[in-house]
Design a protein around this motif. Structure first.
Motif, short mmCIF file in Angstrom:
data_model
loop_
_atom_site.label_atom_id
_atom_site.label_comp_id
_atom_site.label_asym_id
_atom_site.label_seq_id
_atom_site.Cartn_x
_atom_site.Cartn_y
_atom_site.Cartn_z
N GLY A 159 0.81 -1.20 0.00
CA GLY A 159 0.00 0.00 0.00
C GLY A 159 0.85 1.26 0.00
N GLN A 160 1.97 1.25 0.73
CA GLN A 160 2.84 2.42 0.76
C GLN A 160 3.49 2.67 -0.60
OE1 GLN A 160 5.62 1.71 3.93
NE2 GLN A 160 4.15 2.19 5.54
N ARG A 161 3.86 1.58 -1.29
CA ARG A 161 4.45 1.74 -2.63
C ARG A 161 3.42 2.30 -3.61
NH1 ARG A 161 6.04 3.04 -6.63
NH2 ARG A 161 7.54 2.10 -8.08
N VAL A 162 2.18 1.85 -3.50
CA VAL A 162 1.12 2.38 -4.36
C VAL A 162 0.90 3.87 -4.06
CG1 VAL A 162 -1.34 2.23 -4.90
CG2 VAL A 162 0.00 0.14 -4.61
N ALA A 163 0.93 4.25 -2.79
CA ALA A 163 0.74 5.65 -2.42
C ALA A 163 1.86 6.53 -2.99
CB ALA A 163 0.66 5.79 -0.91
N ARG A 164 3.10 6.03 -2.97
CA ARG A 164 4.21 6.81 -3.54
C ARG A 164 4.04 6.99 -5.04
NH1 ARG A 164 7.49 3.45 -0.26
NH2 ARG A 164 8.24 2.36 -2.12
N GLU A 165 3.58 5.95 -5.72
CA GLU A 165 3.37 6.07 -7.17
C GLU A 165 2.25 7.05 -7.47
OE1 GLU A 165 5.34 4.82 -9.29
OE2 GLU A 165 4.27 5.38 -11.11
N LEU A 166 1.20 7.04 -6.68
CA LEU A 166 0.11 7.99 -6.88
C LEU A 166 0.56 9.41 -6.59
CD1 LEU A 166 -2.88 6.02 -5.32
CD2 LEU A 166 -2.37 6.37 -7.74
N ASP A 167 1.43 9.60 -5.59
CA ASP A 167 1.98 10.93 -5.32
C ASP A 167 2.75 11.46 -6.53
OD1 ASP A 167 2.62 10.61 -1.76
OD2 ASP A 167 1.10 11.78 -2.83
N ARG A 168 3.49 10.57 -7.19
CA ARG A 168 4.25 10.99 -8.37
C ARG A 168 3.31 11.46 -9.48
NH1 ARG A 168 5.41 9.30 -13.13
NH2 ARG A 168 4.20 7.40 -12.85
N ILE A 169 2.21 10.73 -9.68
CA ILE A 169 1.26 11.10 -10.73
C ILE A 169 0.57 12.40 -10.38
CG2 ILE A 169 -0.71 10.32 -12.07
CD1 ILE A 169 0.02 7.47 -11.34
N ASP A 182 -10.48 -2.39 -6.91
CA ASP A 182 -11.12 -3.52 -6.27
C ASP A 182 -10.81 -3.50 -4.77
OD1 ASP A 182 -8.64 -5.78 -7.71
OD2 ASP A 182 -8.50 -4.37 -6.04
N ASN A 183 -11.17 -4.59 -4.07
CA ASN A 183 -11.01 -4.63 -2.63
C ASN A 183 -9.73 -5.36 -2.20
OD1 ASN A 183 -13.84 -3.70 -1.33
ND2 ASN A 183 -14.18 -4.73 -3.27
N GLY A 184 -8.69 -5.28 -3.02
CA GLY A 184 -7.42 -5.92 -2.67
C GLY A 184 -6.81 -5.32 -1.42
N SER A 185 -5.97 -6.13 -0.75
CA SER A 185 -5.38 -5.68 0.51
C SER A 185 -4.50 -4.45 0.33
CB SER A 185 -4.56 -6.82 1.13
OG SER A 185 -3.54 -7.25 0.23
N GLU A 186 -3.89 -4.28 -0.86
CA GLU A 186 -3.06 -3.10 -1.08
C GLU A 186 -3.90 -1.83 -1.13
OE1 GLU A 186 -1.39 -6.73 -3.03
OE2 GLU A 186 -3.29 -5.62 -3.14
N PHE A 187 -5.11 -1.92 -1.68
CA PHE A 187 -5.97 -0.75 -1.83
C PHE A 187 -6.81 -0.47 -0.59
CE2 PHE A 187 -5.91 -2.12 -6.49
CZ PHE A 187 -4.81 -1.34 -6.76
N THR A 188 -6.96 -1.43 0.30
CA THR A 188 -7.73 -1.21 1.53
C THR A 188 -6.82 -1.05 2.74
OG1 THR A 188 -7.95 -3.61 1.84
CG2 THR A 188 -9.72 -2.48 0.66
N SER A 189 -5.52 -0.89 2.53
CA SER A 189 -4.58 -0.77 3.63
C SER A 189 -4.71 0.61 4.29
CB SER A 189 -3.14 -0.97 3.13
OG SER A 189 -2.80 0.04 2.20
N ASN A 190 -4.17 0.71 5.50
CA ASN A 190 -4.21 1.99 6.22
C ASN A 190 -3.41 3.06 5.49
OD1 ASN A 190 -5.83 1.14 8.36
ND2 ASN A 190 -4.10 0.28 9.45
#
Length: 308
Positions: A159-169, A182-190
């Motif tokens: 989830g943290q890696r996804v957040a960093r990529e979204l920050d870049r975009i 979807d409801n994957g654990s990466e997207f529903t993480s804190n």
């Protein structure tokens, strides 16, 4: 006698049956007199209980920690221990599922966005290297212009890696109004909940087992696999990243989708007015150079969409 309630009952029993004073009864069982005289002052939690049950009914797979994040987002000031007590009393515990995921309840139909950055779609695609090591690719698409905003390849995407990529975009083109996944654990993480809360972005989760509700990214993933992944061998993760970046540039600039009237995503994006950068919310802890959507009708060359 361990809990304060049991100690108060023991003191009351000694005083009624043996006619002891409060001081002597407390000394006999080793209890503090302040514990005996304490009177609980519980707040009226009726409205809070109803809101917790409403959110738990809407987010059936969210535990009390994520409910705590959503309640704080709505302005409720509540300690996580108090929330956990109410959560248990209302019997809202999430049960572990086994077997195939099935859709529960109904979801409102999603409208097609009419401007860039109104809605982004996210998903994952998996593949393997020539040495049989698996890796995953985070795919991000703008549902209006059909632009591919990111193809991030990693052996593990948290989830943290996804957040960093979204920050870049967001730093390149501004923040979206909504993100669909979807409801994957990466997207529903804190980490993702905190990121969406800081940037005040509405995050929509599709119903389990209903990928058609995220049709834009599913269609893109099909094109990615059919036109690129199935025909390419990757010797290393670095090689995969270079090839993915090249294919993304070709997809945005050269490939004309039929859904856009055979315009490329880059050409279709240029038909919309430009947007100037907007300062992020001061409470956010992400980089300060992240641009935000500007008011309609304003333009700035520095906020021009970066294609490819």
């Amino acid at each position: 006698m361990v809990t304060p309630a049991e100690k108060r009952e023991a003191v009351a029993h000694l005083r009624s049956c043996f006619e002891m004073s409060e001081r002597r009864a407390c000394k006999t069982i080793g209890c503090c007199r302040m514990t005996v005289r304490y009177e609980a002052t519980r707040l009226d939690n009726t409205a809070l209980r109803e809101r917790i049950k409403a959110i738990a009914h809407e987010r059936r797979r969210f535990g009390y920690r994520r409910l705590h994040v959503l309640l704080r987002r709505e302005g409720y000031v509540i300690n996580h221990k108090r929330l956990f007590r109410l959560y248990r009393e209302e019997k809202l515990g999430v049960r572990r599922r086994s077997g195939r995921k099935r859709a529960i309840g109904t979801r409102a139909p999603m409208l097609i966005p009419l401007a860039p950055n109104q809605r982004w779609s996210l998903d994952f695609v998996s593949d393997q290297l020539t040495d049989c090591r698996r890796f995953r690719v985070l795919t991000v698409v703008d549902d209006c212009t059909r632009e591919c905003l990111a193809l991030a390849a990693e052996t593990s995407l948290s989830g943290q890696r996804v957040a960093r990529e979204l920050d870049r975009i967001v730093a390149e083109r501004g923040r979206p109004k909504m993100i669909v996944s979807d409801n994957g654990s990466e997207f529903t993480s804190n980490a993702i909940l905190r990121w969406a809360d800081e940037l005040r972005i509405d995050w929509h989760y599709i119903a389990p087992g209903k990928p058609i509700q995220n049709a834009f990214i599913e269609s893109f993933n099909g094109r990615l696999r059919d036109e690129f992944l199935n025909d390419t061998l990757f010797s290393s993760l670095a090689h995969a990243r270079v090839m993915l970046a090249s294919w993304r540039a070709d997809y945005n600039v050269n490939r004309p989708p039929s859904g856009l009237g055979w315009q490329t995503p880059a050409e279709f994006a240029q038909t919309f007015p430009r947007r100037e950068p907007e300062l992020r919310h001061p409470a956010s802890s992400a980089p300060a150079n992240a641009a935000q959507p500007a008011q309609k009708g304003k333009s700035n060359r520095q906020s021009e969409l970066r294609i490819g």
